[in-house]
Design a protein around this motif. Sequence first.
Motif, PDB file in Angstrom:
ATOM      1  N   ASN A 175       0.831  -1.214   0.000  1.00 35.95           N
ATOM      2  CA  ASN A 175       0.000   0.000   0.000  1.00 35.95           C
ATOM      3  C   ASN A 175       0.861   1.258   0.000  1.00 35.95           C
ATOM      4  O   ASN A 175       0.580   2.202  -0.741  1.00 35.95           O
ATOM      5  CB  ASN A 175      -0.920   0.025   1.225  1.00 35.95           C
ATOM      6  CG  ASN A 175      -2.055  -0.965   1.090  1.00 35.95           C
ATOM      7  OD1 ASN A 175      -2.368  -1.411   0.000  1.00 35.95           O
ATOM      8  ND2 ASN A 175      -2.666  -1.318   2.205  1.00 35.95           N
ATOM      9  N   LYS A 178       1.918   1.501  -3.501  1.00 36.77           N
ATOM     10  CA  LYS A 178       0.821   1.792  -4.439  1.00 36.77           C
ATOM     11  C   LYS A 178       0.301   3.210  -4.316  1.00 36.77           C
ATOM     12  O   LYS A 178      -0.018   3.862  -5.294  1.00 36.77           O
ATOM     13  CB  LYS A 178      -0.369   0.853  -4.156  1.00 36.77           C
ATOM     14  CG  LYS A 178      -0.317  -0.454  -4.860  1.00 36.77           C
ATOM     15  CD  LYS A 178      -1.656  -1.173  -4.897  1.00 36.77           C
ATOM     16  CE  LYS A 178      -2.364  -1.395  -3.598  1.00 36.77           C
ATOM     17  NZ  LYS A 178      -3.400  -2.426  -3.646  1.00 36.77           N
ATOM     18  N   TYR A 179       0.177   3.679  -3.065  1.00 36.24           N
ATOM     19  CA  TYR A 179      -0.471   4.973  -2.848  1.00 36.24           C
ATOM     20  C   TYR A 179       0.516   6.130  -2.680  1.00 36.24           C
ATOM     21  O   TYR A 179       0.151   7.206  -2.251  1.00 36.24           O
ATOM     22  CB  TYR A 179      -1.453   4.873  -1.672  1.00 36.24           C
ATOM     23  CG  TYR A 179      -2.477   3.790  -1.926  1.00 36.24           C
ATOM     24  CD1 TYR A 179      -3.300   3.856  -3.041  1.00 36.24           C
ATOM     25  CD2 TYR A 179      -2.584   2.672  -1.103  1.00 36.24           C
ATOM     26  CE1 TYR A 179      -4.221   2.840  -3.317  1.00 36.24           C
ATOM     27  CE2 TYR A 179      -3.492   1.657  -1.367  1.00 36.24           C
ATOM     28  CZ  TYR A 179      -4.303   1.756  -2.478  1.00 36.24           C
ATOM     29  OH  TYR A 179      -5.205   0.753  -2.763  1.00 36.24           O
ATOM     30  N   ASP A 205       4.563   7.038   4.422  1.00 34.53           N
ATOM     31  CA  ASP A 205       4.682   7.487   3.031  1.00 34.53           C
ATOM     32  C   ASP A 205       4.162   8.911   2.894  1.00 34.53           C
ATOM     33  O   ASP A 205       3.566   9.456   3.830  1.00 34.53           O
ATOM     34  CB  ASP A 205       3.938   6.530   2.080  1.00 34.53           C
ATOM     35  CG  ASP A 205       2.433   6.555   2.287  1.00 34.53           C
ATOM     36  OD1 ASP A 205       1.816   7.610   2.081  1.00 34.53           O
ATOM     37  OD2 ASP A 205       1.865   5.505   2.673  1.00 34.53           O
ATOM     38  N   ILE A 218     -11.243   1.784   7.047  1.00 31.69           N
ATOM     39  CA  ILE A 218     -10.053   1.301   6.342  1.00 31.69           C
ATOM     40  C   ILE A 218      -9.736  -0.185   6.549  1.00 31.69           C
ATOM     41  O   ILE A 218      -9.269  -0.855   5.645  1.00 31.69           O
ATOM     42  CB  ILE A 218      -8.846   2.203   6.722  1.00 31.69           C
ATOM     43  CG1 ILE A 218      -8.919   3.497   5.922  1.00 31.69           C
ATOM     44  CG2 ILE A 218      -7.496   1.539   6.525  1.00 31.69           C
ATOM     45  CD1 ILE A 218      -9.071   3.352   4.423  1.00 31.69           C
ATOM     46  N   ARG A 224     -12.332   0.337   0.019  1.00 30.77           N
ATOM     47  CA  ARG A 224     -11.277   1.109  -0.640  1.00 30.77           C
ATOM     48  C   ARG A 224     -11.723   2.564  -0.629  1.00 30.77           C
ATOM     49  O   ARG A 224     -12.852   2.881  -1.027  1.00 30.77           O
ATOM     50  CB  ARG A 224     -11.082   0.658  -2.089  1.00 30.77           C
ATOM     51  CG  ARG A 224     -10.789  -0.838  -2.235  1.00 30.77           C
ATOM     52  CD  ARG A 224     -10.257  -1.149  -3.604  1.00 30.77           C
ATOM     53  NE  ARG A 224      -8.923  -0.599  -3.746  1.00 30.77           N
ATOM     54  CZ  ARG A 224      -8.437  -0.102  -4.875  1.00 30.77           C
ATOM     55  NH1 ARG A 224      -9.179  -0.070  -5.963  1.00 30.77           N
ATOM     56  NH2 ARG A 224      -7.214   0.379  -4.925  1.00 30.77           N
ATOM     57  N   ALA A 225     -10.861   3.466  -0.186  1.00 24.57           N
ATOM     58  CA  ALA A 225     -11.235   4.887  -0.149  1.00 24.57           C
ATOM     59  C   ALA A 225     -11.372   5.420  -1.580  1.00 24.57           C
ATOM     60  O   ALA A 225     -10.749   4.885  -2.509  1.00 24.57           O
ATOM     61  CB  ALA A 225     -10.177   5.673   0.620  1.00 24.57           C
ATOM     62  N   ALA A 228      -8.273   6.288  -3.488  1.00 26.89           N
ATOM     63  CA  ALA A 228      -7.477   5.112  -3.875  1.00 26.89           C
ATOM     64  C   ALA A 228      -8.063   4.495  -5.143  1.00 26.89           C
ATOM     65  O   ALA A 228      -7.331   4.110  -6.054  1.00 26.89           O
ATOM     66  CB  ALA A 228      -7.467   4.086  -2.751  1.00 26.89           C
ATOM     67  N   GLY A 235      -6.876  -3.445  -6.823  1.00 23.73           N
ATOM     68  CA  GLY A 235      -6.918  -3.530  -5.361  1.00 23.73           C
ATOM     69  C   GLY A 235      -8.178  -4.249  -4.965  1.00 23.73           C
ATOM     70  O   GLY A 235      -9.212  -4.105  -5.621  1.00 23.73           O
ATOM     71  N   SER A 236      -8.067  -5.018  -3.902  1.00 24.66           N
ATOM     72  CA  SER A 236      -9.216  -5.822  -3.496  1.00 24.66           C
ATOM     73  C   SER A 236      -9.891  -5.265  -2.247  1.00 24.66           C
ATOM     74  O   SER A 236     -11.015  -5.627  -1.937  1.00 24.66           O
ATOM     75  CB  SER A 236      -8.739  -7.245  -3.195  1.00 24.66           C
ATOM     76  OG  SER A 236      -7.787  -7.213  -2.140  1.00 24.66           O
ATOM     77  N   GLY A 237      -9.180  -4.407  -1.533  1.00 23.48           N
ATOM     78  CA  GLY A 237      -9.724  -3.938  -0.256  1.00 23.48           C
ATOM     79  C   GLY A 237      -9.632  -5.038   0.794  1.00 23.48           C
ATOM     80  O   GLY A 237     -10.322  -5.002   1.810  1.00 23.48           O
ATOM     81  N   GLY A 239      -6.320  -6.379   1.717  1.00 19.09           N
ATOM     82  CA  GLY A 239      -4.970  -6.407   2.277  1.00 19.09           C
ATOM     83  C   GLY A 239      -4.904  -6.014   3.743  1.00 19.09           C
ATOM     84  O   GLY A 239      -4.298  -6.722   4.560  1.00 19.09           O
ATOM     85  N   LEU A 240      -5.538  -4.916   4.090  1.00 13.96           N
ATOM     86  CA  LEU A 240      -5.455  -4.449   5.478  1.00 13.96           C
ATOM     87  C   LEU A 240      -6.328  -5.280   6.410  1.00 13.96           C
ATOM     88  O   LEU A 240      -6.007  -5.446   7.587  1.00 13.96           O
ATOM     89  CB  LEU A 240      -5.847  -2.973   5.572  1.00 13.96           C
ATOM     90  CG  LEU A 240      -4.790  -1.986   5.064  1.00 13.96           C
ATOM     91  CD1 LEU A 240      -5.270  -0.555   5.246  1.00 13.96           C
ATOM     92  CD2 LEU A 240      -3.451  -2.181   5.775  1.00 13.96           C
ATOM     93  N   SER A 264       0.487   8.914   4.683  1.00 16.90           N
ATOM     94  CA  SER A 264      -0.027   8.054   5.751  1.00 16.90           C
ATOM     95  C   SER A 264       1.128   7.405   6.499  1.00 16.90           C
ATOM     96  O   SER A 264       2.199   7.187   5.931  1.00 16.90           O
ATOM     97  CB  SER A 264      -0.878   6.912   5.176  1.00 16.90           C
ATOM     98  OG  SER A 264      -1.780   7.384   4.228  1.00 16.90           O
TER      99      SER A 264
HETATM  100  P1  ADP Z   1      -6.324  -2.311  -1.472  1.00 19.60           P
HETATM  101  O1  ADP Z   1      -6.237  -3.576  -2.219  1.00 19.60           O
HETATM  102  O2  ADP Z   1      -7.404  -1.415  -1.990  1.00 19.60           O
HETATM  103  O3  ADP Z   1      -5.022  -1.592  -1.337  1.00 19.60           O
HETATM  104  P2  ADP Z   1      -6.242  -2.635   1.424  1.00 19.60           P
HETATM  105  O4  ADP Z   1      -7.135  -3.424   2.301  1.00 19.60           O
HETATM  106  O5  ADP Z   1      -4.808  -2.967   1.438  1.00 19.60           O
HETATM  107  O6  ADP Z   1      -6.856  -2.731  -0.027  1.00 19.60           O
HETATM  108  O7  ADP Z   1      -6.405  -1.103   1.821  1.00 19.60           O
HETATM  109  C1  ADP Z   1      -7.716  -0.589   1.990  1.00 19.60           C
HETATM  110  C2  ADP Z   1      -7.747   0.865   1.605  1.00 19.60           C
HETATM  111  O8  ADP Z   1      -7.006   1.632   2.554  1.00 19.60           O
HETATM  112  C3  ADP Z   1      -7.108   1.206   0.274  1.00 19.60           C
HETATM  113  O9  ADP Z   1      -7.971   0.964  -0.800  1.00 19.60           O
HETATM  114  C4  ADP Z   1      -6.824   2.691   0.455  1.00 19.60           C
HETATM  115  O10 ADP Z   1      -8.005   3.445   0.281  1.00 19.60           O
HETATM  116  C5  ADP Z   1      -6.443   2.770   1.928  1.00 19.60           C
HETATM  117  N1  ADP Z   1      -4.982   2.736   2.156  1.00 19.60           N
HETATM  118  C6  ADP Z   1      -4.272   1.732   2.694  1.00 19.60           C
HETATM  119  N2  ADP Z   1      -2.983   2.057   2.798  1.00 19.60           N
HETATM  120  C7  ADP Z   1      -2.852   3.308   2.324  1.00 19.60           C
HETATM  121  C8  ADP Z   1      -1.757   4.214   2.170  1.00 19.60           C
HETATM  122  N3  ADP Z   1      -0.507   3.890   2.530  1.00 19.60           N
HETATM  123  N4  ADP Z   1      -2.019   5.439   1.643  1.00 19.60           N
HETATM  124  C9  ADP Z   1      -3.274   5.792   1.283  1.00 19.60           C
HETATM  125  N5  ADP Z   1      -4.348   4.967   1.390  1.00 19.60           N
HETATM  126  C10 ADP Z   1      -4.152   3.749   1.915  1.00 19.60           C
END
Ligand code: ADP
Length: 279
Positions: A175, A178-179, A205, A218, A224-225, A228, A235-237, A239-240, A264
């Motif tokens: 992430n 990616k972001y 980052d 989140i 997913r925001a 993003a 992205g699958s939403g 990972g976190l 973030s």
């Molecule tokens: P994704 O596959 O969309 O990255 P995650 O579950 O990893 O799914 O993250 C969920 C959401 O959290 C992301 O879609 C994004 O909106 C936000 N996010 C996570 N990490 C970051 C980051 N480092 N900077 C900005 N947004 C983030």
Amino acid sequence: MTSDLSPSVSTQHLLAEQERAGILLVRRDRELTQANERLQDLDEAKSNFITVAAHQLRTPLSGIKWTLNLLLKGELGSLTDEQKNFLMKAYQSNDRIIMLVNDMLGADRVESGRMHFRFEALALPVLIDEVLAEMAPALHARHLSVLFDHHSSALPPVRADAKKLRAAIQNILDNSCKYSHDGGTITVALSVDTTEHAMVVSFTDHGIGIPASQQKHIFERFFRAQNAVKMETDGSGLGLFIAKSIIEKQGGRIWFTSEEGQGSAFFCTIPLAQKEQVG
Ligand code: ADP
């Protein structure tokens, strides 16, 4: 004051009312239990479906990866640069589907509690270095630099499941990568929290950040925001959601601070292998 009902009649009336209410309650309770059981069955059917579908997808996807790899290496004949370019795109898309399928399987294991941990004492700096080495091509492609203090190798070992912790850290770092904006910097730092007897890892980052109104969601599955979705369509939403579950099941915590447009910082704690080694 008088009543036209004698006391015994009104008592009987009350008792009858109570009995009716009781019967209704019992019936409602049974209905709710049955509805709950139906929902649990449906949830299990959904989980089974995801697992089976994801498993079934994995084999042909690996086959495609293998074939594309052969073609790209020129083992099935030489290719023009243009052909290689197109094949590379197919290879990367295929890799993204494999990652998505793995995420789906991972999330399903988390939900159904089928995640088993094999705890051991681990050197966190080494594990993070390995993850960073794997990510080198992705980091390079985006011209991102990573600052990671290597002197931290003197830190005490943590107690974790190596494979699972690696997956959690990979998801968080993915992430950060990616972001981030192209050419940005990601900082990874380690420190020991003596009160919590844990290692604290931070991943900072300077990327797109997370809108304040969406921060509470989140860690939810599939969330997913908006920014993003706009920036990075893949992205699958999940990972976190997976990372949080792994970190918490190992006895740690995960949290973040973020400002939209500024960046973030994600933090997590991992318990130390031996409490007596601290301080
Ligand atoms: P994704 O596959 O969309 O990255 P995650 O579950 O990893 O799914 O993250 C969920 C959401 O959290 C992301 O879609 C994004 O909106 C936000 N996010 C996570 N990490 C970051 C980051 N480092 N900077 C900005 N947004 C983030």
